[in-house]
Write an enzyme that holds these catalytic residues in place. Structure first.
Site, PDB file in Angstrom:
ATOM      1  N   GLU A  18       7.806 -56.201   0.151  1.00  0.00           N
ATOM      2  CA  GLU A  18       8.711 -57.322   0.403  1.00  0.00           C
ATOM      3  C   GLU A  18       8.597 -58.367  -0.697  1.00  0.00           C
ATOM      4  OE1 GLU A  18       9.595 -59.374   4.511  1.00  0.00           O
ATOM      5  OE2 GLU A  18       7.863 -60.363   3.605  1.00  0.00           O
ATOM      6  N   TYR A  58      16.245 -62.596  -0.830  1.00  0.00           N
ATOM      7  CA  TYR A  58      15.250 -61.773  -0.130  1.00  0.00           C
ATOM      8  C   TYR A  58      15.505 -60.315  -0.479  1.00  0.00           C
ATOM      9  CZ  TYR A  58      12.860 -59.127   3.485  1.00  0.00           C
ATOM     10  OH  TYR A  58      12.066 -58.217   4.137  1.00  0.00           O
TER      11      TYR A  58
END
Length: 394
Positions: free
Chosen positions: A201, A113
């Site tokens: 993101e 991530y």
């Protein structure tokens, strides 16, 4: 302002962020053509057909499908286009799939991530990274917060190279992969700043079987306060993905967020709006919306506010709470009277006006002939709202 995955990837590519290759498609035939293009230009023999909606959790909802042939791409596209995806972020009504992203299927060795956003508590941008990619970062924060690495960026200095290296090392990269990860982090942060984002993101950032680092998914949200600097973003907007009431409110420059309650709120100023919603709940009611009409509160904005609030069938009462600082209360009262007559408000209307010329404003409301319930104090206004709701039940 949110954009779709394929749009985000196209922007990130300009900053040197390695992304999963692919093309958007609005029809089944376009999906097939995109798959053929990937096969001819890049030798792709496996594809992934991805629904494009402004919500996470698409994979679990069946919105991401693998295909091993062109015919399978056609079948998956036919199944997804026009379908309604229900994810934890869409609510039970789901979202209609109108667009697809046809991309190369990659061999995933490991998922990570990586994200950039604003930490409002510190008034600094923060880069977050984790080895727990492919799942919602909120879940990781809740269950294993120690697995989230964070680097706060001093706005006077910007991203310092050692911070990117520290994150890459924390993710476990070494050798050539370490260098690629550092470049990836630096490129993503540069895109975040120069595009005026509030969120950039990558989830997941993947290490492929052949040693590549790729953004397998990408989510970008632009800072609405910076949109005036980017007129080109208008063509990226997908109005189908926005709440119709919120979209209408934006046309009048109103800040509106729909909620699940039964008390419509019309307030000037975000802080006063939050306080109004809090006191409604304390009094036993449930706010149906956040609506900030701004400092002006003109007849036009008040009328638009009433129309938008009353389009919500759950609204059983309206509380108007205006502080007359920038605008005088008597002008607000005139706007409320004019708007209430035009819109034909048929639910209890509680109005609290405080500030300049508040007494004159209350007199104008009393003499208007409209069924307006006046209030002086905020607590009193909230109590009158709940009393009006109770009277409807009884």
């Amino acid at each position: 302002m949110k954009i779709h995955e394929y749009q985000a990837k196209e922007l990130l590519k300009r900053y040197g962020v390695p992304v999963q290759d692919g093309y958007p498609a609005f029809t089944v035939e376009e999906a097939v053509a995109a798959a053929q293009k990937l096969a001819e230009k890049h030798g792709v023999s496996r594809w992934v057909v991805k629904a494009q909606i402004h919500a996470g959790g698409r994979g679990k909802a069946g919105g991401i499908k693998l295909a091993g042939s062109i015919e399978e791409v056609r079948q998956k596209a036919e199944a997804l286009l026009g379908a309604r995806l229900v994810t934890p972020q869409t609510g039970p009504e789901g979202r209609l799939v109108r667009r697809l992203f046809i991309a190369e299927a990659v061999d995933i060795a490991k998922e990570y991530y990586l994200g950039v956003t604003l930490d409002r508590a510190r008034n600094q941008n923060v880069i977050m990274a984790s080895t727990e990619g492919g799942v919602e970062i909120e879940e990781v924060a809740r269950q294993s917060p120690e697995k989230i690495l964070k680097e706060w960026i001093d706005p006077a200095v910007g991203l310092v190279p050692f911070q990117a290296r520290k994150l890459a090392f924390g993710l476990g990269f070494s050798g050539e992969l370490f260098t690629r990860a550092v470049h990836f982090i630096e490129a993503l942060y540069r895109a975040y700043e120069e595009l005026d984002c509030s969120l950039a993101e990558i989830n997941p950032l993947v290490l492929t079987g052949d040693g590549r680092l790729l953004a397998l998914d990408a989510k970008i949200t632009f800072d609405d306060n910076a949109l005036f600097r980017h007129p080109e973003y208008a063509e990226l907007r997908d109005e189908h993905e926005e709440d119709p009431l919120e979209l209408e409110a934006s046309r009048y420059r109103l800040n509106y967020v729909k909620l699940d309650g039964n008390v419509g709120c019309m307030v000037n100023g975000a802080g006063l709006a939050m306080a109004t919603m809090d006191i409604i709940k304390l009094a036993g009611g449930e706010p149906a919306n956040f609506l900030d009409v701004g400092g002006g509160a003109s007849p036009e904005t008040v009328e638009a506010g009433f129309r938008i609030i009353l389009q919500d069938p759950n609204v059983k009462a309206i509380l108007v709470n205006i502080f007359g600082g920038i605008v005088r209360c008597d002008r607000v009262a005139a706007g409320i009277i004019e708007a209430a007559r035009k819109v034909d408000v048929r639910v209890p209307l509680i109005v609290r006006l405080q500030g300049t010329n508040a007494e004159l404003a209350r007199q104008m409301l009393a003499e208007s002939g409209l069924n307006i319930i006046p209030a002086v104090e905020l607590e009193e206004a909230a109590q009158k709202v709940t009393q009006a709701l109770a009277a409807q039940v009884s």
